[in-house]
Write an enzyme that holds these catalytic residues in place. Structure first.
Site, PDB file in Angstrom:
ATOM      1  N   PHE A  40       0.849  -1.196   0.000  1.00 23.08           N
ATOM      2  CA  PHE A  40       0.000   0.000   0.000  1.00 23.08           C
ATOM      3  C   PHE A  40       0.882   1.242   0.000  1.00 23.08           C
ATOM      4  CE2 PHE A  40      -2.402  -3.448   1.815  1.00 23.08           C
ATOM      5  CZ  PHE A  40      -3.641  -3.328   1.195  1.00 23.08           C
ATOM      6  N   ALA A  78       2.341  -1.616   4.324  1.00 21.87           N
ATOM      7  CA  ALA A  78       2.145  -0.196   4.014  1.00 21.87           C
ATOM      8  C   ALA A  78       3.488   0.522   4.093  1.00 21.87           C
ATOM      9  CB  ALA A  78       1.162   0.428   5.001  1.00 21.87           C
ATOM     10  N   CYS A  79       3.721   1.426   3.149  1.00 17.83           N
ATOM     11  CA  CYS A  79       4.962   2.201   3.142  1.00 17.83           C
ATOM     12  C   CYS A  79       5.031   3.079   4.392  1.00 17.83           C
ATOM     13  CB  CYS A  79       5.021   3.076   1.895  1.00 17.83           C
ATOM     14  SG  CYS A  79       6.379   4.254   1.960  1.00 17.83           S
ATOM     15  N   VAL A  80       6.139   2.976   5.112  1.00 17.21           N
ATOM     16  CA  VAL A  80       6.261   3.653   6.404  1.00 17.21           C
ATOM     17  C   VAL A  80       6.207   5.174   6.282  1.00 17.21           C
ATOM     18  CG1 VAL A  80       8.810   3.480   6.383  1.00 17.21           C
ATOM     19  CG2 VAL A  80       7.614   3.830   8.536  1.00 17.21           C
ATOM     20  N   ALA A  83       2.706   6.352   5.379  1.00 18.98           N
ATOM     21  CA  ALA A  83       1.782   5.976   6.456  1.00 18.98           C
ATOM     22  C   ALA A  83       1.920   6.933   7.634  1.00 18.98           C
ATOM     23  CB  ALA A  83       2.047   4.531   6.890  1.00 18.98           C
TER      24      ALA A  83
END
Lengths: 130, 85
Positions: A40, A78-80, A83
């Protein structure tokens, strides 16, 4: 049988992309293919919050992804960076950034873009839903 | 290299079509299915049936349709896919 990964950038609250990605994932799994990872990115990460609380007569995308991932053993990542920017965080990142709470759904993890690159390298096909 | 172009925004059709070669395939999904009501069908153009039906266009389109099973198969028949967002 092929190995797939998906890249989902669609906003769960304002576009159809997350629904399309879920339908695509369910279909490929029913056909006997493997789903390695759903990554994501951009507004797509908004689906990773466990406190998303749509009205009871609406589809809960977070729970749908979580259930599907547990049932079929694939990763929801999910991309940190994007996010954190949108207030989606796990306990570790919350502590590191002195935030008062965390909200990442337990079926999801947050990680770096390297996980997207790895998914591309280790899958036969990467399909994007935005 | 055969590429599957997945288009979900009808306003981006021209740009998407200009990037395609004859061996490439186009699949219209989401709001881009509206184009199937406006543009001439082609042998390498497809439209996602579920999204057509959802918009009440299922009887109007002369385009070749694919269901989700066909969508998955298209991604495998082509070497790679590009989602034209």
């Amino acid at each position: 049988m092929a190995i797939f990964s998906l890249l989902v950038t669609a906003n769960p609250h304002s576009s159809q992309g997350q629904f399309s990605a879920i339908q695509f994932a369910k279909t490929l799994l029913n056909q006997g293919h493997e789903l390695k990872r759903v990554f994501f990115y951009a507004d797509g990460v908004l689906v990773a919050s466990r406190i998303n609380c749509p009205p009871s007569d609406e589809y809960n995308l977070t729970k749908t992804w979580a259930k599907l991932a547990i049932q079929h053993d694939f990763e929801l990542t999910a991309c940190v960076t994007v996010a954190m920017k949108r207030g989606i965080t796990n306990a570790t990142e919350a502590e590191r950034n002195a935030l008062t709470g965390d909200n990442l759904d337990p079926a999801f993890e947050i990680s770096g873009l390297g996980q997207l690159t790895e998914a591309m390298l280790e899958s036969d096909r990467l399909v994007t839903f935005g | 290299m055969k590429t599957l172009y997945i288009l979900n925004n009808p306003q981006h059709f021209k740009q998407c079509a200009s990037a395609m070669t004859e061996e490439d395939t186009l699949l219209l999904i989401e709001n881009a299915v509206l184009l199937a009501d406006q543009l001439e069908p082609r042998s390498n153009y497809f439209v996602l049936e579920e999204d057509l039906i959802a918009r009440g266009l299922s009887n109007n389109a002369e385009w070749q349709t694919k269901d989700y099973q066909g969508f998955v198969q298209l991604t495998l028949d082509c070497d790679k896919s590009v989602s034209w967002l």
